[in-house]
Scaffold this motif. Sequence first.
Motif, PDB file in Angstrom:
ATOM      1  N   THR A 170       1.494  13.972  -1.563  1.00 12.89           N
ATOM      2  CA  THR A 170       2.527  14.395  -0.605  1.00 12.89           C
ATOM      3  C   THR A 170       3.323  13.223  -0.044  1.00 12.89           C
ATOM      4  OG1 THR A 170       0.895  14.320   1.181  1.00 12.89           O
ATOM      5  CG2 THR A 170       1.218  16.447   0.070  1.00 12.89           C
ATOM      6  N   CYS A 171       2.940  11.985  -0.383  1.00 13.36           N
ATOM      7  CA  CYS A 171       3.652  10.825   0.154  1.00 13.36           C
ATOM      8  C   CYS A 171       3.749   9.764  -0.944  1.00 13.36           C
ATOM      9  CB  CYS A 171       2.940  10.259   1.388  1.00 13.36           C
ATOM     10  SG  CYS A 171       1.249   9.724   1.050  1.00 13.36           S
ATOM     11  N   GLN A 172       4.353   8.635  -0.605  1.00 13.73           N
ATOM     12  CA  GLN A 172       4.473   7.549  -1.574  1.00 13.73           C
ATOM     13  C   GLN A 172       3.090   7.139  -2.073  1.00 13.73           C
ATOM     14  OE1 GLN A 172       6.740   4.506   0.544  1.00 13.73           O
ATOM     15  NE2 GLN A 172       8.409   4.808  -0.881  1.00 13.73           N
ATOM     16  N   HIS A 173       2.944   7.048  -3.379  1.00 11.33           N
ATOM     17  CA  HIS A 173       1.653   6.711  -3.966  1.00 11.33           C
ATOM     18  C   HIS A 173       1.862   5.629  -5.018  1.00 11.33           C
ATOM     19  CE1 HIS A 173      -2.195   8.169  -6.271  1.00 11.33           C
ATOM     20  NE2 HIS A 173      -2.375   7.034  -5.625  1.00 11.33           N
ATOM     21  N   TYR A 174       1.253   4.484  -4.786  1.00  9.67           N
ATOM     22  CA  TYR A 174       1.381   3.351  -5.702  1.00  9.67           C
ATOM     23  C   TYR A 174      -0.008   2.917  -6.167  1.00  9.67           C
ATOM     24  CZ  TYR A 174       6.200   2.612  -4.072  1.00  9.67           C
ATOM     25  OH  TYR A 174       7.540   2.755  -3.759  1.00  9.67           O
TER      26      TYR A 174
ATOM     27  N   ALA B 272      -0.041   2.889   4.664  1.00  8.22           N
ATOM     28  CA  ALA B 272       0.688   3.200   3.430  1.00  8.22           C
ATOM     29  C   ALA B 272       1.952   2.345   3.368  1.00  8.22           C
ATOM     30  CB  ALA B 272       1.033   4.683   3.391  1.00  8.22           C
ATOM     31  N   PRO B 273       2.398   2.002   2.159  1.00  5.95           N
ATOM     32  CA  PRO B 273       1.833   2.391   0.854  1.00  5.95           C
ATOM     33  C   PRO B 273       0.825   1.398   0.304  1.00  5.95           C
ATOM     34  CG  PRO B 273       3.933   1.303   0.506  1.00  5.95           C
ATOM     35  CD  PRO B 273       3.707   1.290   1.987  1.00  5.95           C
ATOM     36  N   TYR B 274       0.399   0.405   1.117  1.00  4.08           N
ATOM     37  CA  TYR B 274      -0.435  -0.675   0.591  1.00  4.08           C
ATOM     38  C   TYR B 274      -1.938  -0.403   0.710  1.00  4.08           C
ATOM     39  CZ  TYR B 274       4.073  -2.887   1.423  1.00  4.08           C
ATOM     40  OH  TYR B 274       5.415  -3.162   1.454  1.00  4.08           O
ATOM     41  N   GLU B 275      -2.326   0.488   1.620  1.00  4.04           N
ATOM     42  CA  GLU B 275      -3.736   0.625   1.990  1.00  4.04           C
ATOM     43  C   GLU B 275      -4.639   0.914   0.788  1.00  4.04           C
ATOM     44  OE1 GLU B 275      -6.371   2.858   5.459  1.00  4.04           O
ATOM     45  OE2 GLU B 275      -4.397   3.618   4.921  1.00  4.04           O
TER      46      GLU B 275
END
Length: 637
Positions: free
Chosen positions: A451-455, A348-351
């Motif tokens: 629940t976490c950074q989401h792009y 994360a956040p790229y995966e």
Amino acid sequence: MAGERTGIRIVVTGDRGTGKSSLIAAVATESFPENVPPVLPPTRLPADFYPDGVPFTIIDTSSSVENRGRLFEELKRADAVVLTYACDQPMTLTRLSTFWLVELHRLEVKVPVIVVGCKLDLRDEQDSVSLEQIMGPIMQQFREIETCIECSAATLIQVPDVFYYAQRAVLHPTAPLYDQETQSLKPLCIRALRRIFILCDHDMDGALSDAELNEFQVKCFNAPLQPAEIVGVKSVVQEKEPGGVNDLGLTLTGFLYLHALFIEKGRLETTWAVLRKFGYNNDLKLKDDFLPVSSKHHPDQSVELTSEVVEFLHGIFQLYDTDNDGALQPNELRALFDTAPKSPWDEAPYEYAAERTAMGNLTIKGFLSGWALMTMLDPPSSLGNLIYIGYGGNPASAFHVTRRRTVDRKKHLTERNVFHCFVFGPKKSGKSALLSSFLGRPFPDNYTPTTCQHYATNVVDQLEGTKKTLILQEIPEDGVKKFLSNKEALAVCDVAVFVYDSSDEYSWKRSKELLLEVARQGEGSGYGVPCLLIAAKDDLNSCPISVQDSIKVTLELGIEAPIPVSVKLRDFNNIFFRIVSAAESPNRGIPETQTGRNRKHYRQLVNRSLMFVSVGSAVAIVGLAAYRAYEARKNSS
């Protein structure tokens, strides 16, 4: 200077009476002193003492219980530890593994250890056990031991060698390069050497020709190879590693074999000289000064890739798309990042942030937009990874810092190619589904809270064939308050969208609250942003109250009416194009609350009053000047 170090701190420790102080005095004076104090003061040896040209300080220590605290402090500051035992006292050798090495572990002293047997001249001549037999099992248990050596301060046998090995263990450490247990290069070392090989293989034929090999030698060691030397090198490789040489020259296999051979023969300085010439530090990562990314820019500026870098990335994509299917398979993507410490998109956040095919392969749009995301979020990492995969342009001109958004609003125009959009909304409103649909993913059957950074990032086609990159960042409802507590939170945002479930009255009310919070934050901070309302789940029956109230609210705030969208039916109403269009008009669609209008009206009144005062003052000054001129003419006549 090796590794660009300005000094090395070597701490000598071990049991009492093992010869620590005599060893230090002998190396400093090149003689055996008769009377040595129990503990010597710090001893500094000059830069020219050893060929690497780095000065070092030797710290003597006491092993007494009352000085244990001071010993621990010195050990934690050490660059290397010289751990002594006495060759004529077997118990001190036993204490290495039963106390000293265990104690270093407990103190988390993670530096090279040189084990030194002192008083070699006093060893019993009948003791025929070799040093390798004694130390082999201990070195297997304690991998931090770099070297073992025996010496005699009385006869000066191998005394200088002790501190040479200690210095070399700091300047040219084995641990990052070589696995002693498997007798092979470590993965990070292989990745670094593979990158160096690719950079030196100018014609990209998979082998270093004689000319390329010679150019490599000059770059790293400032000396050319003679033709006979090149033949000799290739002969050594071919004898032990048949695949290391082909008709074109030295292959990657041969290049790696040569460096493994250097290390096995104790010539670590050769491999480290190569690595450092190509910008690596002791952790086998590019040094900070090798990545000249300036982080000095205003909060409302962003960082983008230049067209030169985008062109390079297009070429890299085509190079590793070996089956020419327009997408990188997992093995092709791994091969692309084989020269980097790791693939930056494995976490994360790229995966999961970029477009992939149904088979999970990365498309060219996903590849380029993934780089745009990394450049926006972490420019140094983006530049580092570009260099790792072979970008050879000027690092200082790889990025473009955009114009300030406040200036864009005044000019009613933006020159950006990458837009950052915040996605607000209550739980279960459809935010995550919207982001997934942007990447072409199917509508999810089950709800999963964010629940976490989401792009989500992708390329959006605009009118006249232009392409813009849009980055959507989901802001979880629970995190909005904390997020907006930062007065500059909206500075990085080009557009804010507010998603609500059009069939749920509460969802609309909560989305309206979030919209007003963002509007007030923008007015207060000066970072107001264009805002859009998205009426999600348009496939369900709309809530009449929400429809009526939303029209009223948008009219009051001066923004566009809600845009109906159904992700489930894949009816997007051109939403992503409209988000980019809103970003391209930075002065429009910024909500204005009643409080903001009152504040604006007050400022206008104040400015108007100041203008009247200024005009009145100017008239008075002109009148006074005219009166004085009249009086002067009157008196002169």
